[in-house]
Design an enzyme around this catalytic site. Sequence first.
Site, PDB file in Angstrom:
ATOM      1  CG  ASP B 319       4.997   0.069 -20.523  1.00  0.00           C
ATOM      2  OD1 ASP B 319       6.165   0.272 -20.925  1.00  0.00           O
ATOM      3  OD2 ASP B 319       4.402   0.790 -19.717  1.00  0.00           O
ATOM      4  CD  GLU B 360       6.433 -14.746 -11.047  1.00  0.00           C
ATOM      5  OE1 GLU B 360       5.580 -15.018 -10.174  1.00  0.00           O
ATOM      6  OE2 GLU B 360       6.607 -13.602 -11.491  1.00  0.00           O
ATOM      7  CB  ALA B 388      10.456  -6.537  -0.746  1.00  0.00           C
ATOM      8  NE  ARG B 391      15.982  -8.861  -5.040  1.00  0.00           N
ATOM      9  CZ  ARG B 391      17.292  -8.704  -5.072  1.00  0.00           C
ATOM     10  NH1 ARG B 391      17.942  -8.319  -3.992  1.00  0.00           N
ATOM     11  NH2 ARG B 391      17.946  -8.932  -6.173  1.00  0.00           N
ATOM     12  CB  SER B 393       9.677 -18.165  -2.112  1.00  0.00           C
ATOM     13  OG  SER B 393       9.667 -18.663  -3.434  1.00  0.00           O
ATOM     14  CE  LYS B 404      10.010 -20.418  -6.929  1.00  0.00           C
ATOM     15  NZ  LYS B 404       9.262 -20.561  -5.676  1.00  0.00           N
ATOM     16  CG  ASP B 531       5.266   5.091 -17.457  1.00  0.00           C
ATOM     17  OD1 ASP B 531       6.347   5.026 -18.065  1.00  0.00           O
ATOM     18  OD2 ASP B 531       4.641   4.113 -17.039  1.00  0.00           O
TER      19      ASP B 531
END
Lengths: 572, 702
Positions: B319, B360, B388, B391, B393, B404, B531
């Site tokens: 992956d 990030e 969640a 989406r 912060s 952002k 998977d």
Amino acid sequence: MRVFVLDLVFFAVLVLVAVPLGRFMTRVFAGENHTSRKILGILERGIYRAAGVEQDKEHTWRAYAGAMLAFSLLTQLVTYAVLRLQHKLPFNPTKLDAVAPWLAFNTSVSFTTNTNWQSYGGETTLSYASQAVGLTSHNFFSAGVGMCVAIALIRGLARSQRDTLGNFWVDLVRVHLYVLLPICLFYALFLVSQGVIQTWEGPASWAALDGSTQSVLRGPVASQEAIKMLGTNGGGYFNANSAHPWENPTPLSNFVQMLSIWAIPAALCVTLGDMVKSPKHGWAVFGAMTFIAVLGIVAATWFETKGNPVLARAGAAVATNLEGKEVRFGVPDSALFTVVTTGASCGAVNAMHDSYTPLGGLVPLLNMQLGEIVFGGVGAGMYGILVYVILAVFLAGLMVGRTPEYLGKKIDSRDVRFASIYVLIPAFSILLFTAAGLLTEAGRSGIMNAGPDGAPHPHGFSEVLYAYTSATANNGSAFAGLTAFSTQHPVFYSLTLGLAMHVGRFPLIIAVLAIAGNMAKKKLVPAGAGSFPVDNTLFVGLLVGVILIVGALTFFPALAIGPIVEHIQMTR
Amino acid sequence: MAKNHRKQHSLWDPTILRPAIAESFKKLDPRTMAKNPVMFVVEVGSLLVTVLFVRDVLRGTATDVRFSVQLIVWLWFTVLFANFAEAMAEGRGKAQADTLRKMRTTTMARRIRRSGEETPILTIGFDDGGEEIPATELRRGDVVYVKAGQMIPADGEILEGIASVDESAITGESAPVVREAGGDRSAVTGGTRVQSDWLKIQIGQDPGAGFIDRMIALVEGAERQKTPNEIALTILLAALTLIFLVAVATLEPYARFFKGSLGIAALVALLVCLIPTTIGGLLSAIGIAGMDRLVQHNVLATSGRAVEAAGDIDVLMLDKTGTITYGNRQAFQFLPVAGVEEQELTEIATLASLADETPEGKSIVALATERGIMPKLPEGATFVAFTATTRMSGIDAGERLLRKGAGDTVTALVRSKKGVIPADLQGLVARVANEGGTPLVVADGDRVLGVVYLKDTVKPGMKERFERLRAMGIKTVMITGDNPLTAKKIAAEAGVDDFLAEATPEAKLAYIHQMQEGGRLVAMTGDGTNDAPALARADVGVAMNTGTQAAKEAGNMVDLDSDPTKLIEIVEIGKQLLMTRGALTTFSIANDVAKYFSILPAMFTGIVAFQVAQGGPRSSAFWALNIMRLGSPTSAILSAVIFNALVIVALIPLALRGVFYRPLGAAALLRRNLLVYGLGGVVAPFVAIKAIDLVVNALHLA
């Protein structure tokens, strides 16, 4: 070095012959349309129609083995009948009687298995009909069968995800019609040109100087001689085999005879390379065979040239060992012939192996014990060495950390099992039958060479060992000192050698076809950097190493007791 | 290498050594021995010689007692040493298994619903509901309640709850991980500990069927089935044994022909030396040790076959995210919309990230710092964490809302503040997305300032690893959901051989199928439930321990470290396993040459027919074959037998550790191993037997 000039020329010509013949055989077995097929194709199709063979219906390995066995055993039975009934059949100018039952059994087995061990004296035991119908036919058939099996194995390697190996009957017809018969036709004519006789007339008689009448037996020799060599059969028309001037009259005939023994086996290397689409692999196998052959030739020539120190000490003028050799050929020609004939399963001789120096005589013995893979019997040499290749690749694969694969086929336990059986059976046969021969009165009575006061002698041991080695390996040559058939003991050697010949032929073929069938079923794995290459010198070295180590480890004790100790005794 | 290796036991750890010695004797039981044809022959031979010797002693006909006793002792040592090697391997495996087992046995579980029952799951928040039972009594389908501080009793799937779980017991990773119901992080492993909150877990399997249980059985050797290659090798070794049996047995009739006899003791000695006892004695130890090495790398396998298959792998599917690149993306560029200075965008983006602890967020601050922009956090600002649902912060500084986050939610926020969305924003977002990056839209209240371009970066050292794989003949394939253009870029950067872009589970499956049709063996790693089909289809499927239960069930290995690059080590362990077998087989067979030259001359010296002069053994023609010039016939035989027994012990470390492996092409590896184990195998015993013979003669042992 001058003694090896002949050998160099020999190998050069061998390559020149092998390449076109090998390519041609690839096309024959693929059923392609070649020139000769345009001429003989009608005959081929006619045979299929008459015999009810469906050309396109291929056999599984079991069916292929079944057809091979049925064909071999049936023709063996016919030959047995011909030998037993020869006094009632035509073409018997010297009015020879029926062949004794056990001798007939031994002889029919011998020729069916491509061994051509001769417990009989050719010209004094067999009529023209027996020789031509009973024996010469087998010279073709047994060679043909060997080639079919080799081709079936190569097909198994070349194919993937298939259940079948080809049609036995089709292969058999093609090998005869396009390879064996045409070559033999021209070959026999060549031999006649050299002075080999070909006649249906009885013995030639003339008045000798002392006024008595001398007669020499004759017969259709050239026709049998051709296939005797080409088909690695080796059964001579005359008892003296290729040492007889009417079988092998000139240096040229001698050269061509040696060449013809190895022609098809060497050509099969080219066929192998063609069929598996890796010509270099074919040449690698050829290289391994050549390497072992050269070892044998050098050893045999060396020890025969050095001669017998006992004679030298006694003040003999000629140091080289010429006992039992045709003076016409001398040491180099004899030594090369010996290696050629025992490297293949031929067994034709132009010198008496029994009279070789101990280590000179070890060479043909070991050649046969290694399984006759130095070019080998027609077909038999190829499938024999491929079994060794599988074992070598198995070991190599483990050593490079991958499930071993050969030509893109993963080698599984089934392949290893049948390859093991292939190596086991001859070892068992040779060693156990030799023990039986030494332990029984009947066996010991055939031995000629004994020490002082009739004490057992290593050479006597070697005679028995040689006989069972030759029989098991389907060679047919002999340490002629051994009396394999006598009126006091008509059964022992006839039976045990006959069994050894069968054991050394059919179980091995079945093992080979089982491997072929298993290989054909497998998927092809494309080769990568991690897979072990089978077309370089490293592979050749590994293959030679495995052959020599396995062969040497199996037979070293027996060889030590026989020729090696005899050599030490001789040089002390 | 794995970051945190399980404790390695030293080779001569007495806690393993002592039981192994006892076990060596227990393994003499012929029923156990019969499974190993080579060593079984040795045992039968030793027994035969012993019985005959005892008979001779009782009859008073025993000759050369000192030699016979020594010979018998060394023959039995040969068997015992082989048993010892196996017992050592099993002992080391058991030690691993015990560590694994400890996680399991002490655990108690609170069952709140039995398997098959339809009753609703008890409401949460109390400690006295359900029943307290030992973890070993749990059945597949039972639901248990585990709260902070408790051990998770068995592998299972989270039905309800979210908690941080300490998995260090298995992975060695000290930082706890978050596990929650639903999604790809819902699987938990027995033996791990809940650190905060609580979980309701549906048990995945009956006791004794979990991964740990299977691994325990495997490393202990109890459930170890012979792998295909091992079977093939056993057949070959059995065939060699049979050949030597006949070659040796026929020597007696041959000797009889020469009016002599060799005696059972000498024949058995020769036989034992010739048959491949070295590899025969170490074969099972090699296999067990291979599994053991795997556990040391924190990988659990369901079968030995899978480990062997790993050595054969042609294609490795990895992956992209998390394996080849950092899953967390790093800030790469600030792209302001028209009319906004890059300076301002950078400042606001940095302010919105200052309190953000995610990788990030940190990378945005780092990039800004790099450009010399270091704004101060306004007084009284409060941090708004990423969730969640939102989406995005950022910080709330008084009336100012700095954010952002994902394009749609941020623009929705701006619109709600009656702000205008700049016309060129859509273009910027699309550009970043097309290049395989992640666009973060930055807003200050009702103003959209621009986009932060987050880019995936390739992990350092990946190129070298792929280079190494290529040397082993393995093709690497990168799997990614990216578009082909981006995928190609990253593939080139990482140095993989091929890539599968826009990969759906179906596409992965199809790719594996296509590779396998071409005869290639495929390995892959995966963690998600989607998977699972591909993991099951692949020849070697390594599921990540962080993955779902479905993924773990489908694969044939689980990596407790959840390190997808671990596959490389797994492949090397598989190869090493095969190589060790091959090397020792070659060594074992090559040894026979020297053994022949020491025993054969000695055996035949007593036979009169071979005497070339009057006198002792030295006058036999056979003694001329004594090229090592060993002291006497008896010392020659004894030295060979002693060498044969000692070489097994000497090679135990090699069998347990595996031969040295370096990623080279097949031809180079073979050349090296043939030289070391083939040629070395021929030469070494000549030297060693001669040395032993010198000692034997110096001590007057024979």
